[in-house]
Design a protein around this motif. Structure first.
Motif, PDB file in Angstrom:
ATOM      1  N   THR A   6       0.865  -1.178   0.000  1.00 20.12           N
ATOM      2  CA  THR A   6       0.000   0.000   0.000  1.00 20.12           C
ATOM      3  C   THR A   6       0.899   1.224   0.000  1.00 20.12           C
ATOM      4  N   ILE A   7       0.650   2.103  -0.962  1.00 16.81           N
ATOM      5  CA  ILE A   7       1.422   3.337  -1.079  1.00 16.81           C
ATOM      6  C   ILE A   7       0.458   4.503  -0.956  1.00 16.81           C
ATOM      7  N   ASP A   8       0.776   5.440  -0.083  1.00 15.43           N
ATOM      8  CA  ASP A   8      -0.074   6.607   0.136  1.00 15.43           C
ATOM      9  C   ASP A   8       0.787   7.858   0.069  1.00 15.43           C
ATOM     10  N   ALA A  45      12.971   1.491   5.348  1.00 15.89           N
ATOM     11  CA  ALA A  45      13.828   1.807   4.200  1.00 15.89           C
ATOM     12  C   ALA A  45      13.052   2.444   3.055  1.00 15.89           C
ATOM     13  N   GLN A  46      11.746   2.251   3.046  1.00 10.42           N
ATOM     14  CA  GLN A  46      10.888   2.725   1.955  1.00 10.42           C
ATOM     15  C   GLN A  46      11.339   2.173   0.601  1.00 10.42           C
ATOM     16  N   SER A  47      11.794   0.930   0.614  1.00 12.29           N
ATOM     17  CA  SER A  47      12.207   0.248  -0.613  1.00 12.29           C
ATOM     18  C   SER A  47      12.368  -1.239  -0.325  1.00 12.29           C
ATOM     19  N   LEU A  71       6.036  -2.951  -6.275  1.00 15.33           N
ATOM     20  CA  LEU A  71       6.494  -1.566  -6.362  1.00 15.33           C
ATOM     21  C   LEU A  71       6.651  -1.133  -7.812  1.00 15.33           C
ATOM     22  N   ASP A  72       7.156  -2.026  -8.644  1.00 19.91           N
ATOM     23  CA  ASP A  72       7.296  -1.715 -10.075  1.00 19.91           C
ATOM     24  C   ASP A  72       5.938  -1.504 -10.713  1.00 19.91           C
ATOM     25  N   ALA A  73       4.971  -2.347 -10.372  1.00 23.42           N
ATOM     26  CA  ALA A  73       3.619  -2.212 -10.923  1.00 23.42           C
ATOM     27  C   ALA A  73       2.979  -0.892 -10.515  1.00 23.42           C
ATOM     28  N   ALA A  74       3.311  -0.431  -9.298  1.00 19.73           N
ATOM     29  CA  ALA A  74       2.790   0.837  -8.797  1.00 19.73           C
ATOM     30  C   ALA A  74       3.614   2.031  -9.266  1.00 19.73           C
ATOM     31  N   GLN A  75       4.662   1.742 -10.031  1.00 19.54           N
ATOM     32  CA  GLN A  75       5.607   2.760 -10.521  1.00 19.54           C
ATOM     33  C   GLN A  75       6.186   3.578  -9.370  1.00 19.54           C
ATOM     34  N   PHE A  76       6.550   2.868  -8.303  1.00 19.96           N
ATOM     35  CA  PHE A  76       7.130   3.510  -7.116  1.00 19.96           C
ATOM     36  C   PHE A  76       8.625   3.565  -7.245  1.00 19.96           C
TER      37      PHE A  76
END
Length: 76
Positions: A6-8, A45-47, A71-76
């Motif tokens: 989950t990215i916010d 680490a946020q990664s 993360l790649d799918a979310a383009q993070f």
């Protein structure tokens, strides 16, 4: 091994294991021990660039591979 992220507002706020290793009893114990440690490390680490959990190399690699794909799918 499969995790969801989950990215916010550009910050990883949660990593949820959807499926952990369940090959045998020992693997289940290792995964159940390593998953919370990995979640905390990733949030800090946020990664997906975190160290292996001692004694859980295969679990760590699978977890981080799945996380990086999310993360790649979310383009993070």
């Amino acid at each position: 091994m499969q995790v969801s992220v989950t990215i916010d507002n550009g910050t990883i706020t949660m990593v949820t294991p959807l499926q952990l290793t369940n090959d045998d009893r020992k693997s289940v114990q290792i995964s159940n021990r390593a998953a919370p440690i990995l979640r905390e490390e990733v949030l800090a680490a946020q990664s997906a660039n975190v160290a292996n959990v001692s004694g859980a190399t295969y679990t760590t690699q699978g977890y981080l591979r799945s996380l990086q794909a999310a993360l790649d799918a979310a383009q993070f």
